[in-house]
Motif scaffolding. Structure first.
Motif, mmCIF file in Angstrom:
data_model
loop_
_atom_site.group_PDB
_atom_site.id
_atom_site.type_symbol
_atom_site.label_atom_id
_atom_site.label_comp_id
_atom_site.label_asym_id
_atom_site.label_seq_id
_atom_site.Cartn_x
_atom_site.Cartn_y
_atom_site.Cartn_z
ATOM 1 N N GLY A 18 0.824 -1.207 0.000
ATOM 2 C CA GLY A 18 0.000 0.000 0.000
ATOM 3 C C GLY A 18 0.855 1.253 0.000
ATOM 4 N N ASN A 19 1.906 1.263 0.829
ATOM 5 C CA ASN A 19 2.850 2.391 0.836
ATOM 6 C C ASN A 19 3.527 2.531 -0.519
ATOM 7 O OD1 ASN A 19 3.816 1.047 3.974
ATOM 8 N ND2 ASN A 19 2.476 2.805 3.733
ATOM 9 N N LEU A 20 3.902 1.396 -1.102
ATOM 10 C CA LEU A 20 4.608 1.431 -2.376
ATOM 11 C C LEU A 20 3.766 2.094 -3.449
ATOM 12 C CD1 LEU A 20 6.782 0.761 -4.418
ATOM 13 C CD2 LEU A 20 5.803 -1.539 -4.621
ATOM 14 N N ARG A 21 2.476 1.812 -3.454
ATOM 15 C CA ARG A 21 1.614 2.406 -4.479
ATOM 16 C C ARG A 21 1.701 3.932 -4.425
ATOM 17 N NH1 ARG A 21 -4.688 1.863 -5.282
ATOM 18 N NH2 ARG A 21 -4.787 1.695 -7.531
ATOM 19 N N THR A 22 1.671 4.467 -3.209
ATOM 20 C CA THR A 22 1.787 5.914 -3.035
ATOM 21 C C THR A 22 3.153 6.411 -3.477
ATOM 22 O OG1 THR A 22 0.211 5.882 -1.192
ATOM 23 C CG2 THR A 22 1.703 7.765 -1.325
ATOM 24 N N ALA A 23 4.206 5.736 -3.024
ATOM 25 C CA ALA A 23 5.563 6.158 -3.374
ATOM 26 C C ALA A 23 5.774 6.133 -4.883
ATOM 27 C CB ALA A 23 6.582 5.251 -2.677
ATOM 28 N N ARG A 202 -1.971 10.275 -2.729
ATOM 29 C CA ARG A 202 -2.061 9.444 -1.525
ATOM 30 C C ARG A 202 -3.391 8.717 -1.522
ATOM 31 N NH1 ARG A 202 -1.942 14.113 3.153
ATOM 32 N NH2 ARG A 202 -3.659 15.415 2.456
ATOM 33 N N GLY A 203 -3.608 7.908 -0.490
ATOM 34 C CA GLY A 203 -4.791 7.065 -0.447
ATOM 35 C C GLY A 203 -6.080 7.833 -0.226
ATOM 36 N N SER A 231 -7.388 4.789 -5.049
ATOM 37 C CA SER A 231 -8.249 3.852 -4.332
ATOM 38 C C SER A 231 -7.425 3.014 -3.367
ATOM 39 C CB SER A 231 -8.967 2.938 -5.329
ATOM 40 O OG SER A 231 -8.010 2.208 -6.094
ATOM 41 N N LEU A 232 -8.095 2.452 -2.382
ATOM 42 C CA LEU A 232 -7.418 1.604 -1.404
ATOM 43 C C LEU A 232 -7.382 0.158 -1.904
ATOM 44 C CD1 LEU A 232 -8.899 3.017 1.918
ATOM 45 C CD2 LEU A 232 -6.822 3.697 0.693
ATOM 46 N N LEU A 233 -6.357 -0.555 -1.500
ATOM 47 C CA LEU A 233 -6.211 -1.950 -1.906
ATOM 48 C C LEU A 233 -7.045 -2.864 -1.018
ATOM 49 C CD1 LEU A 233 -2.343 -2.213 -2.502
ATOM 50 C CD2 LEU A 233 -4.136 -1.814 -4.204
ATOM 51 N N THR A 234 -7.577 -3.903 -1.626
ATOM 52 C CA THR A 234 -8.234 -4.980 -0.885
ATOM 53 C C THR A 234 -7.528 -6.288 -1.234
ATOM 54 O OG1 THR A 234 -9.843 -5.642 -2.582
ATOM 55 C CG2 THR A 234 -10.427 -3.754 -1.200
ATOM 56 N N LYS A 243 -5.269 -6.141 7.455
ATOM 57 C CA LYS A 243 -4.918 -7.198 8.400
ATOM 58 C C LYS A 243 -3.799 -8.090 7.876
ATOM 59 C CE LYS A 243 -9.630 -7.312 10.249
ATOM 60 N NZ LYS A 243 -10.875 -8.100 10.366
ATOM 61 N N ARG A 244 -3.553 -8.028 6.554
ATOM 62 C CA ARG A 244 -2.540 -8.900 5.964
ATOM 63 C C ARG A 244 -1.285 -8.137 5.560
ATOM 64 N NH1 ARG A 244 -4.345 -10.907 0.913
ATOM 65 N NH2 ARG A 244 -2.478 -12.178 0.992
ATOM 66 N N LEU A 245 -1.265 -6.821 5.785
ATOM 67 C CA LEU A 245 -0.156 -6.032 5.269
ATOM 68 C C LEU A 245 1.178 -6.446 5.879
ATOM 69 C CD1 LEU A 245 -1.694 -2.473 4.908
ATOM 70 C CD2 LEU A 245 -1.057 -4.068 3.112
ATOM 71 N N GLY A 246 1.136 -7.009 7.088
ATOM 72 C CA GLY A 246 2.379 -7.443 7.706
ATOM 73 C C GLY A 246 3.098 -8.499 6.891
ATOM 74 N N THR A 247 2.339 -9.289 6.106
ATOM 75 C CA THR A 247 2.953 -10.324 5.270
ATOM 76 C C THR A 247 3.227 -9.807 3.861
ATOM 77 O OG1 THR A 247 0.808 -11.175 4.533
ATOM 78 C CG2 THR A 247 1.741 -12.113 6.545
ATOM 79 N N LEU A 248 2.869 -8.556 3.616
ATOM 80 C CA LEU A 248 3.057 -7.974 2.296
ATOM 81 C C LEU A 248 4.034 -6.813 2.347
ATOM 82 C CD1 LEU A 248 -0.643 -8.056 1.023
ATOM 83 C CD2 LEU A 248 1.220 -9.591 0.378
#
Length: 444
Positions: A18-23, A202-203, A231-234, A243-248
């Motif tokens: 999600g951060n990468l998309r913004t960057a 940004r998001g 848009s935000l990622l799902t 909830k899954r961003l820690g693994t991404l």
């Protein structure tokens, strides 16, 4: 005016997709326009901000090739924020409040019960000096809110389109906490003015922040940048991704073997009307980047989509790009280029090369179906020991065919499985010269 964008992560953890998309979007805008890209570490939260995370952010961006023109740290600018706050106080745009979280919650519930929007009632504006002194004597600590002009805040969003928000529907934002910590909304606004930021992507969860920051920037004497909210990622099923961003995290994706070009190619097109295609350079991505092609609906992200792109990227790599890796595996110089040519079309991750070299150098564990056991045993008696040449496979299978009468798949497949342990893989005529040994077990 030079186009200037920024990526402003907080060094409180590893950055994720999600951060990468913004960057990436901000980087592409700057590079396409020949402008400047700032890496700004929003590290005013001194308890949670850590140098190891700052180092990790830089390492992740460097891995992707997202180079920056300069680095800024908010922790170096605390005096500037204090001066900016004093200026807003003089203008009557920053006022002290004392409500506790419990009191604010009660106010919100009362407003909702009355059918009113749950916004701060500006009670702090009515406090006298004596009131503030009394509250402090009670042990309360004051914090500071920005006084919004109660008007419509409008801007042409680069993705959403025209946006109009009634400031009366938004609470006066808290800019400085009771302990003196400057919050994101304020520090970011000061930085964007001082650093000449012209464009911010940004998001979509920041739309309300943008409305308040436009007023803060104007109050600081600056010109608001152009804003766009992606848009935000799902998850792949539309589920909440947070909830899954820690693994991404980019760190995990990198360590798992995802190719940087694969990740960039996916993230630069995900959520747009443009097809996802592998691009081997950031220049190619920048040339085709267009904010107007992005939609506003939640965007599904599936990490599995990274593997076909990673596979395609690895197959595009020239031998020189992997020469050192292959040498480090112990592949002889005279076989190295052939090894890459043969193995490259049968891997997804570069780490998979090691498995192929084990097959070639140590011999595969043979796979022999019971009904083929006698046939394979007879065939292996006709196989000479290494080294092999480009014609060895054809010569051997011709001899086996003459001796056994087998032909077609019934001839070739059992022999492939006996030598490589796999039913699929490189052309056997290409593979044979790489075989250093044939397991004794396969020859019995």
């Amino acid at each position: 005016m030079t186009t200037t964008t920024r990526f402003a992560p907080s060094p409180t953890g590893h950055i994720h997709v999600g951060n990468l998309r913004t960057a990436l979007m901000n980087w592409l805008i700057a590079r396409k326009a020949g402008g400047s890209f700032i890496l700004r570490l929003d590290d005013t939260d001194q308890e949670r901000s850590k140098q190891e995370y700052a180092d990790g952010i830089m390492r992740d961006l460097e891995w992707l090739g997202l180079t920056w023109d300069r680095v800024e740290r908010q922790s170096d600018r605390l005096d500037r924020y204090a001066a900016a706050a004093d200026g807003l106080r003089e203008k009557g745009r920053l006022y002290e409040v004392f409500e506790t979280p419990t009191e604010l919650d009660l106010k919100r519930k009362k407003q909702l019960n009355m059918g009113k929007p749950p916004v701060y009632d500006r009670a702090g504006l009515n406090l006298s000096d004596d009131d503030r002194a009394r509250l402090r004597a009670e042990g309360r600590e004051g914090y500071w809110r920005f006084k919004l002009d109660l008007e419509r805040i409008e801007w042409p969003d680069g993705i959403i389109g025209d946006v109009s928000i009634d400031a009366a529907s938004v609470s006066d934002p808290v800019l400085i906490r009771a302990d003196g910590q400057v919050l994101y909304t304020f520090a970011s606004s000061v930085d964007d003015v001082d650093m000449g930021v012209t464009d911010i992507v940004r998001g979509a969860d920041h739309v309300t922040n943008t409305a308040t920051q436009i007023q803060i920037i104007k109050a600081l004497g600056g010109t608001p940048p152009r804003f766009a909210h992606h848009s935000l990622l799902t998850g792949p099923q539309g589920e909440e991704l947070s909830k899954r961003l820690g693994t991404l995290s980019l760190k995990d994706l990198r360590e798992n073997g995802v190719a940087p070009e694969a990740l960039l190619s996916l993230m630069a097109r995900l959520g747009s009307s443009q097809p996802v295609e592998l691009k081997m350079t950031l220049g190619e991505l920048a040339d085709g980047f267009d904010l107007s092609q992005f939609g506003t609906s939640p965007t599904k992200f599936d990490a599995e989509d990274l593997w076909p792109l990673t596979r395609e990227r690895n197959q595009h790599l020239p031998f020189d790009a992997v020469r050192a890796r292959i040498a480090g595996m112990g592949v002889p110089d005279d076989l190295a280029e052939r090894f890459w040519r043969v193995a490259s079309h049968n891997i997804t991750k570069l780490d998979d090369l090691a498995d192929w070299w084990v097959i070639f150098s140590e011999g595969a564990e043979p796979v022999i179906d019971p009904e083929d056991a006698e046939f394979v045993a007879q065939a292996l008696t006709l196989l000479p020991p290494p080294p092999y040449t480009d014609t060895s496979w054809a010569e051997w299978t011709a001899a086996v065919k003459d001796a056994t009468g087998r032909k077609g798949k019934g001839l070739f497949m059992p022999l492939r499985k006996a030598l490589t342990g796999q039913a699929h893989g490189p052309e056997m005529s290409d593979l044979m010269p790489l075989l250093q040994v044939v397991r004794a077990k396969a020859r019995t």
